[in-house]
Design a protein around this motif. Structure first.
Motif, PDB file in Angstrom:
ATOM      1  N   GLU A  31       1.250   2.871  -3.479  1.00 47.02           N
ATOM      2  CA  GLU A  31       0.081   3.349  -4.092  1.00 47.02           C
ATOM      3  C   GLU A  31       0.175   4.965  -4.235  1.00 47.02           C
ATOM      4  O   GLU A  31      -0.225   5.434  -5.448  1.00 47.02           O
ATOM      5  CB  GLU A  31      -0.980   2.829  -3.681  1.00 47.02           C
ATOM      6  CG  GLU A  31      -1.248   1.330  -3.707  1.00 47.02           C
ATOM      7  CD  GLU A  31      -2.717   0.778  -3.165  1.00 47.02           C
ATOM      8  OE1 GLU A  31      -3.257   0.353  -4.065  1.00 47.02           O
ATOM      9  OE2 GLU A  31      -2.814   0.928  -1.919  1.00 47.02           O
TER      10      GLU A  31
ATOM     11  N   ASP B  39      -1.878  -7.038  -2.156  1.00 44.88           N
ATOM     12  CA  ASP B  39      -2.882  -7.027  -1.232  1.00 44.88           C
ATOM     13  C   ASP B  39      -3.820  -8.264  -0.804  1.00 44.88           C
ATOM     14  O   ASP B  39      -3.730  -8.657   0.196  1.00 44.88           O
ATOM     15  CB  ASP B  39      -3.778  -5.972  -1.805  1.00 44.88           C
ATOM     16  CG  ASP B  39      -3.045  -4.242  -1.331  1.00 44.88           C
ATOM     17  OD1 ASP B  39      -2.101  -4.175  -0.786  1.00 44.88           O
ATOM     18  OD2 ASP B  39      -3.895  -3.446  -2.229  1.00 44.88           O
ATOM     19  N   ARG B  40      -4.126  -8.619  -1.871  1.00 45.49           N
ATOM     20  CA  ARG B  40      -4.856 -10.044  -1.825  1.00 45.49           C
ATOM     21  C   ARG B  40      -4.102 -10.865  -1.023  1.00 45.49           C
ATOM     22  O   ARG B  40      -4.385 -11.831  -0.136  1.00 45.49           O
ATOM     23  CB  ARG B  40      -5.612 -10.450  -3.118  1.00 45.49           C
ATOM     24  CG  ARG B  40      -6.695  -9.655  -3.512  1.00 45.49           C
ATOM     25  CD  ARG B  40      -7.306 -10.384  -4.571  1.00 45.49           C
ATOM     26  NE  ARG B  40      -6.546 -10.426  -5.755  1.00 45.49           N
ATOM     27  CZ  ARG B  40      -6.531  -9.546  -6.965  1.00 45.49           C
ATOM     28  NH1 ARG B  40      -7.142  -8.536  -6.830  1.00 45.49           N
ATOM     29  NH2 ARG B  40      -5.601  -9.765  -7.736  1.00 45.49           N
TER      30      ARG B  40
ATOM     31  N   PRO C  34       0.003  -1.041 -10.649  1.00 43.59           N
ATOM     32  CA  PRO C  34      -1.334  -1.300 -10.116  1.00 43.59           C
ATOM     33  C   PRO C  34      -1.705  -2.844 -10.099  1.00 43.59           C
ATOM     34  O   PRO C  34      -2.301  -3.221  -8.789  1.00 43.59           O
ATOM     35  CB  PRO C  34      -2.352  -0.659 -10.973  1.00 43.59           C
ATOM     36  CG  PRO C  34      -1.359   0.573 -11.696  1.00 43.59           C
ATOM     37  CD  PRO C  34      -0.008  -0.203 -11.781  1.00 43.59           C
ATOM     38  N   PRO C  35      -1.750  -3.676 -11.057  1.00 47.44           N
ATOM     39  CA  PRO C  35      -2.298  -4.992 -10.789  1.00 47.44           C
ATOM     40  C   PRO C  35      -1.398  -5.635  -9.947  1.00 47.44           C
ATOM     41  O   PRO C  35      -1.784  -6.708  -9.034  1.00 47.44           O
ATOM     42  CB  PRO C  35      -2.188  -5.679 -12.256  1.00 47.44           C
ATOM     43  CG  PRO C  35      -1.279  -4.740 -13.072  1.00 47.44           C
ATOM     44  CD  PRO C  35      -1.453  -3.398 -12.346  1.00 47.44           C
TER      45      PRO C  35
ATOM     46  N   GLU D  11       1.039  -1.147  -0.020  1.00 43.75           N
ATOM     47  CA  GLU D  11       0.095   0.030  -0.119  1.00 43.75           C
ATOM     48  C   GLU D  11       0.741   1.298   0.029  1.00 43.75           C
ATOM     49  O   GLU D  11       0.391   2.192  -0.630  1.00 43.75           O
ATOM     50  CB  GLU D  11      -0.956   0.006   1.245  1.00 43.75           C
ATOM     51  CG  GLU D  11      -2.177  -0.841   1.138  1.00 43.75           C
ATOM     52  CD  GLU D  11      -3.104  -1.036   2.226  1.00 43.75           C
ATOM     53  OE1 GLU D  11      -2.689  -0.299   3.273  1.00 43.75           O
ATOM     54  OE2 GLU D  11      -4.201  -1.332   2.087  1.00 43.75           O
TER      55      GLU D  11
ATOM     56  N   VAL E  93       0.274  -4.620  -7.150  1.00 47.67           N
ATOM     57  CA  VAL E  93      -0.129  -4.212  -5.972  1.00 47.67           C
ATOM     58  C   VAL E  93      -1.400  -4.764  -5.407  1.00 47.67           C
ATOM     59  O   VAL E  93      -1.509  -5.238  -4.363  1.00 47.67           O
ATOM     60  CB  VAL E  93       0.087  -2.715  -5.867  1.00 47.67           C
ATOM     61  CG1 VAL E  93      -0.671  -2.268  -4.407  1.00 47.67           C
ATOM     62  CG2 VAL E  93       1.203  -2.207  -5.983  1.00 47.67           C
ATOM     63  N   ARG E  94      -2.398  -4.857  -6.387  1.00 50.23           N
ATOM     64  CA  ARG E  94      -3.683  -5.473  -6.238  1.00 50.23           C
ATOM     65  C   ARG E  94      -3.412  -6.994  -5.545  1.00 50.23           C
ATOM     66  O   ARG E  94      -4.064  -7.557  -4.916  1.00 50.23           O
ATOM     67  CB  ARG E  94      -4.602  -5.464  -7.284  1.00 50.23           C
ATOM     68  CG  ARG E  94      -5.193  -3.937  -7.271  1.00 50.23           C
ATOM     69  CD  ARG E  94      -6.381  -3.865  -8.177  1.00 50.23           C
ATOM     70  NE  ARG E  94      -6.407  -4.148  -9.493  1.00 50.23           N
ATOM     71  CZ  ARG E  94      -5.944  -3.433 -10.467  1.00 50.23           C
ATOM     72  NH1 ARG E  94      -5.697  -2.295 -10.282  1.00 50.23           N
ATOM     73  NH2 ARG E  94      -5.300  -4.059 -11.589  1.00 50.23           N
ATOM     74  N   ASP E  95      -2.482  -7.568  -6.490  1.00 49.79           N
ATOM     75  CA  ASP E  95      -2.450  -8.987  -6.235  1.00 49.79           C
ATOM     76  C   ASP E  95      -1.725  -9.207  -4.795  1.00 49.79           C
ATOM     77  O   ASP E  95      -2.076 -10.218  -4.134  1.00 49.79           O
ATOM     78  CB  ASP E  95      -1.612  -9.571  -7.164  1.00 49.79           C
ATOM     79  CG  ASP E  95      -2.191  -9.897  -8.401  1.00 49.79           C
ATOM     80  OD1 ASP E  95      -3.378  -9.711  -8.489  1.00 49.79           O
ATOM     81  OD2 ASP E  95      -1.491 -10.195  -9.547  1.00 49.79           O
TER      82      ASP E  95
END
Length: 314
Positions: A187, A303-304, A296-297, A184, A299-301
């Motif tokens: 971001e 995060d999950r 962005p993708p 995070e 970081v999303r991965d």
């Protein structure tokens, strides 16, 4: 019976540079801390304490990287440890890295400068690193960080790891929230690549990608079912390198505007300066495309993945 915090025993183990098994999700307490910290103490403190080769370029690079990894490993382990002692250990590792930094950064700038000289068709002798950085600092580093100090501080960290302040903690409990925080943190700075004038923010973004990469490298062996280490590290390394190359050219441009550059390059400076501006623009465009596409993708991965690994608050 020998105490697990006996300094002589710990010193002997540090000097042995023993192999440590990969991190496992069930690791806890001193076993967890040892796996996180010991390998980096060997690579940083022990390597710097051993006799230095005549050609120090590789050593300086390796110790600086190891010091960064150690600082990140300490940050990951911090919830289990005394915060004051963690900060002290991190400050020592950072100080060593910074002391070694001037020569290493000058080597990178010199290589870029020589490529630019070739680009503009100038045949000149290689510019020495000390022309850019000033006097070689390595002798001062050796005096400021003698072997006995490096080993003593390494043993201090090992003692801390052998007697955690907070116990009953597994790898997932610290890895989940730390991975989330590191992911995070990138971001807010991703959009900085849209503005060529935000070079300082882009430099900060690079550092955050680097910390995230080190975190992934440390925890992925225990959580390979939720983190694709090879692909993730490859992407983070590409992001880090693109932003690093951009920052290196920015630093070289700053030097090219200096009196030292005018004295060294003479009338050739104007052509080299223009070539450096063109190269900076090229690197800026490359970094922008890569960061906006890949970050962005990723970081999303992550995060999950952090949510799967463990609780998101320690």
């Amino acid at each position: 019976m020998t105490s697990p915090t006996d300094r002589r025993v710990l010193l002997a183990r540090l000097e042995k540079a023993a192999h440590v098994p990969p991190l496992e999700a069930a690791d806890s307490d001193s076993t967890l801390l040892d796996k996180l910290l010991y390998p980096h103490l060997v690579e940083c403190h022990l390597q710097a304490a051993r006799p230095w080769p005549e050609d120090t370029v590789e050593l300086v690079h390796d110790v600086r990287v190891a010091s960064r990894r150690l600082v990140e490993a300490l940050a990951l382990a911090a919830p289990m440890l005394d915060k004051r002692r963690v900060r002290k250990a991190q400050a020592f590792a950072k100080g060593l890295r910074q002391a070694l930094g001037a020569g290493r950064e000058a080597d990178v700038m010199r290589a870029d400068l020589e490529r630019l000289l070739e680009t503009v068709g100038l045949e000149r002798p290689a510019v020495e690193a000390h022309t850019i950085a000033g006097e070689d600092p390595l002798e001062r580093v050796k005096k400021a960080y003698p072997p006995e100090l490096l080993l003593r501080r390494g043993v201090d960290v090992m003692r801390m790891a052998a007697a955690p302040k907070v116990t009953g903690v597994t790898a997932g409990r610290i890895a989940g929230p730390h991975l989330l925080a590191r992911a995070e943190a990138t971001e807010p700075l991703i959009d900085s690549v849209l503005d060529p004038d935000r070079l300082e923010d882009q430099h900060r973004l690079r550092i955050r990608f680097k910390r995230l990469r080190y975190t992934v490298e440390m925890i992925a062996p225990a959580f390979g079912d939720v983190i694709d280490k090879k692909a993730t590290v490859k992407t983070l390394k590409a992001l880090q390198d693109a932003l690093g190359d951009l920052n290196d050219m920015k630093d070289l441009l700053d030097w090219l505007r200096s009196r030292a550059a005018r004295d060294e390059l003479g009338a050739a400076r104007a052509a080299v300066l223009e070539a450096a501006r063109v190269e900076l623009d090229r690197r800026q465009a490359h970094a922008q495309e890569l960061v906006l596409t890949a970050a962005p993708p990723l970081v999303r991965d992550l995060d999950r993945a952090a949510g799967v690994i463990g609780p998101l608050v320690f």
